[in-house]
Write an enzyme that holds these catalytic residues in place. Structure first.
Site, PDB file in Angstrom:
ATOM      1  N   SER A  12      39.594  15.490 -22.289  1.00  9.87           N
ATOM      2  CA  SER A  12      39.267  16.572 -22.633  1.00  9.87           C
ATOM      3  C   SER A  12      38.050  17.092 -21.899  1.00  9.87           C
ATOM      4  CB  SER A  12      39.211  16.713 -24.155  1.00  9.87           C
ATOM      5  OG  SER A  12      38.940  18.020 -24.655  1.00  9.87           O
ATOM      6  N   ASP A  21      23.589  34.181 -16.094  1.00  9.87           N
ATOM      7  CA  ASP A  21      23.260  33.683 -14.915  1.00  9.87           C
ATOM      8  C   ASP A  21      23.374  32.181 -14.959  1.00  9.87           C
ATOM      9  OD1 ASP A  21      21.068  33.230 -16.682  1.00  9.87           O
ATOM     10  OD2 ASP A  21      19.687  33.831 -15.003  1.00  9.87           O
ATOM     11  N   HIS A  33      46.791  16.996 -27.970  1.00 12.10           N
ATOM     12  CA  HIS A  33      45.618  16.703 -27.293  1.00 12.10           C
ATOM     13  C   HIS A  33      45.192  15.415 -27.340  1.00 12.10           C
ATOM     14  CE1 HIS A  33      42.015  18.532 -25.175  1.00 12.10           C
ATOM     15  NE2 HIS A  33      41.428  17.757 -26.144  1.00 12.10           N
TER      16      HIS A  33
END
Length: 427
Positions: free
Chosen positions: A142, A354, A407
């Protein structure tokens, strides 16, 4: 580096503590202690090392109470290093207590900018060098696969080979694109759950209606809201999650002096699913794993919440509200006691425009490190579509695409899955 060793069931176990810079660029002062636990099977002292990157972000490495599954298979070929990623486990854990020592929300947010994949990869490189390993293998599950992809971008010279399960990240683009796919997959899992357990659909609706009319407190003292209750849907993404959710919902109500109330057991079990007390960094840092400045469209700005508000079927006011999945929302920092003190830091990180890029598309296109990745067709957390697109961008990667797992395939069938992935890698 300091190392403590002991024996357990035919294995040497070495616990390593290494001091690393807070900021690997040198722009900020400070240092952290990073912890890793290494397992060496008898007769395996000369084997190469494999480092395990746990999923998350914000989850500590496994604490195995028995050696089985993928770890048992890995120890046949490797010495295995379980690294606590910075901010987790024994690696400078970051929670409401430790972060309070850092300062106010702005100071906490600035500190946590050093807890992303780029810093974790740099920590791993220093650990590899301290262990005297020329190159090592990475196994990432993951978010651990996101870290492995960043490693391929930033320090491929330290890698012998890379194995990824359910963890190929989107290399560019806004977080919204990922969340649209995860909400789509979550809606599908809701429908599949309803088809298996139709009686539970009514129970979910009844519990939601009850919570709108009656205040119920979780064991930690705070009211349980409808929207927070719906987060039990995180279980839909695991191999045994349907059954676990069915058992959770099988008997939620009792009667107290003639009044219908939620059972204490039910509230305790719901609380254990929706609380972030054990891993608050997961909630605080979750959307930053998609943040790459201009490459991701600037600030994430609570992308999961924004996408959810565009999907009426996921509205908390829907007649039959759908359960949510691996999604973090700003209101959790108002309702979860473990997160309330971290609200300001989370808001600042969500607004940060940013963040630096995490992946180098050109480096991945020129990759020479052997890579194998397992991609799950119905993965609710890491979409198949983005994983396949990223696989196309990594030179030489070999993929195992399957609908056999959810998953958590590495947890559910770790020995077999790792064996198959190693076969794909070495064929």
């Amino acid at each position: 580096m300091e190392t403590t060793s002991y024996r357990i069931d035919g294995h040497d176990v070495h616990e390593h503590v290494l001091t690393v810079p807070l900021d690997h660029t040198g722009a900020a002062d400070g240092s952290l202690e990073i912890f890793a636990r290494e397992f060496v099977r008898d007769g395996g002292q000369r084997r190469p090392r494999l480092v395990w990157f746990q999923g998350g972000p914000g989850n500590r490495a496994n604490r195995p109470d028995a050696i089985g599954g993928w770890l048992d298979r890995a120890l046949e070929d490797y010495r295995v290093v379980l690294l606590d990623q910075r901010g987790t486990g024994l690696s400078a854990p970051a929670d409401r207590q430790s972060l309070a020592e850092i300062g106010d929300g702005a100071a906490q947010a600035e500190y946590l900018t050093h807890f992303r994949a780029d810093s974790i990869v740099a920590d791993a490189e220093l650990l590899r060098q301290a262990l005297g390993e020329d190159r090592w293998t990475v196994l990432g599950q993951s978010y651990g696969g996101f870290l492995a992809t960043a490693y391929l971008s930033r320090a491929p010279h330290g890698l012998r080979e890379v194995l990824i399960t359910a963890g190929l990240p989107a290399l560019t683009g806004p977080a919204d694109d990922v969340y649209r796919l995860t909400f789509e997959r979550t809606a599908r899992r809701n429908a599949e759950f309803a088809a298996r357990y139709p009686m539970d659909v009514g129970t979910i609706r009844t519990v939601a209606d009850h919570l709108r009319a009656t205040e119920e407190l979780l064991p930690t003292g705070e009211p349980l809201s409808v929207r927070r209750f719906l987060q039990v849907g995180i279980q839909l993404g695991s191999s045994s999650g349907f059954d676990g959710l069915h058992y959770l919902l099988e008997d939620p109500f009792t009667t107290v002096r003639g009044t219908r109330r939620l059972r204490e057991r039910f509230l305790r079990e719901v609380g254990s699913v929706v609380s972030f007390a054990a891993n608050p960094l997961y909630a605080v840092m979750h959307e930053t794993i998609y943040a790459q400045g201009p490459l991701s469209g600037g600030a994430t700005a609570w992308a999961a919440d924004r996408v959810r508000r565009s999907l009426p079927e996921f509205s908390v006011d829907a007649e039959q509200p759908l359960l949510t999945g691996e999604h973090i929302f700003p209101w959790q920092f108002e309702e979860d006691p473990a997160l309330v003190p971290l609200r300001e830091a989370a808001e600042i990180l969500a607004a940060k425009e940013d963040f630096s890029p995490l992946y180098d598309v050109e480096a991945l296109a020129a990759n020479e490190v052997p890579v194998a990745a397992a991609i799950y067709h119905d993965d609710m957390f890491v979409p198949r579509e983005t994983s396949l697109a990223t696989a196309e961008a990594i030179s030489g990667i070999r993929t195992l695409v399957t609908n056999e797992y959810q998953h958590d395939g590495i947890r559910a069938d770790g020995r077999n899955l790792l064996d198959r992935l190693l076969t794909v890698l070495r064929r």
